[in-house]
Scaffold this active site. Sequence first.
Site, PDB file in Angstrom:
ATOM      1  N   ASP A   7       0.876  -1.180   0.000  1.00  0.00           N
ATOM      2  CA  ASP A   7       0.000   0.000   0.000  1.00  0.00           C
ATOM      3  C   ASP A   7       0.911   1.226   0.000  1.00  0.00           C
ATOM      4  O   ASP A   7       1.440   1.609   1.057  1.00  0.00           O
ATOM      5  CB  ASP A   7      -0.900  -0.022   1.232  1.00  0.00           C
ATOM      6  CG  ASP A   7      -1.827   1.173   1.293  1.00  0.00           C
ATOM      7  OD1 ASP A   7      -2.309   1.602   0.229  1.00  0.00           O
ATOM      8  OD2 ASP A   7      -2.067   1.689   2.402  1.00  0.00           O
ATOM      9  N   GLU A  68      -1.148  -1.018  -5.106  1.00  0.00           N
ATOM     10  CA  GLU A  68      -2.385  -0.252  -5.296  1.00  0.00           C
ATOM     11  C   GLU A  68      -2.202   0.760  -6.425  1.00  0.00           C
ATOM     12  O   GLU A  68      -1.204   1.481  -6.478  1.00  0.00           O
ATOM     13  CB  GLU A  68      -2.778   0.470  -4.006  1.00  0.00           C
ATOM     14  CG  GLU A  68      -4.087   1.252  -4.136  1.00  0.00           C
ATOM     15  CD  GLU A  68      -4.521   1.872  -2.827  1.00  0.00           C
ATOM     16  OE1 GLU A  68      -5.068   1.145  -1.987  1.00  0.00           O
ATOM     17  OE2 GLU A  68      -4.303   3.082  -2.648  1.00  0.00           O
ATOM     18  N   ASP A 141      -2.763   0.817   7.114  1.00  0.00           N
ATOM     19  CA  ASP A 141      -1.877   0.599   5.955  1.00  0.00           C
ATOM     20  C   ASP A 141      -1.418  -0.857   5.884  1.00  0.00           C
ATOM     21  O   ASP A 141      -1.260  -1.411   4.788  1.00  0.00           O
ATOM     22  CB  ASP A 141      -0.660   1.525   6.045  1.00  0.00           C
ATOM     23  CG  ASP A 141      -1.066   2.968   6.267  1.00  0.00           C
ATOM     24  OD1 ASP A 141      -1.232   3.693   5.282  1.00  0.00           O
ATOM     25  OD2 ASP A 141      -1.229   3.352   7.445  1.00  0.00           O
TER      26      ASP A 141
END
Length: 227
Positions: A7, A68, A141
């Site tokens: 992430d 991502e 996260d």
Amino acid sequence: MRVLGIDPGLTRCGLGLVESEHPRRLGLLAVDVVRTHPDLALGGRLLEVERVVASWLDEHTPDAVALERVFSQHNVRTVMGTAQVSGVILTAAARRGIPVALHTPSEVKAAVTGNGRAGKEQVTHMVTRILSLPAKPRPADAADALALAICHLWRGPAAARIEAARQAAAGRSQNRRGPVGRGRPPVVAAREAVGARWHTAAAVSTKTVQPTQSAEGAGEPHRKGPR
């Protein structure tokens, strides 16, 4: 298969390593969050993220990285930092020959919770259940990184099969078009093929109706008598 979910973020970058021997049996191998201080220069912050990510890639040797996909937000400064970290991760993986798959937040949420608009708490709850963790991964996260890895393990093979089927269908279509349609759009190739067949049929038809000369009168069409 072993997947490293990342992430990306400049202040906090989540890392989550998940392994699967069966599509529905997943296991957590490692999870962490890379933190950089806002007072550091941008180059120094990116270098710290690259150092940790490179260490994970070398130590755990994942089969793929699930990252991502950066999307537009109102906070342009946050988007720029996320994009810069993503570039560092892509470079580190490419240097080691590790494939990287990009997944949108809604795609990850849908894969993990069944709802593409699920909140962070719902994603964290489902990650905890799927991986059978004793406690929820914190901060968010870390949970997001694990969710990315889960999404790729569940959806990555299906996406690869769909792409392979699409390429196979395109190859079959190219073979069917043959030399007439090669290098031309399908509609044009089809029209040319139909036109070629029509001209061939017309030529055969013309030959069958040509008048024949009789032995008694040259140039007179031969008329058949009554059957």
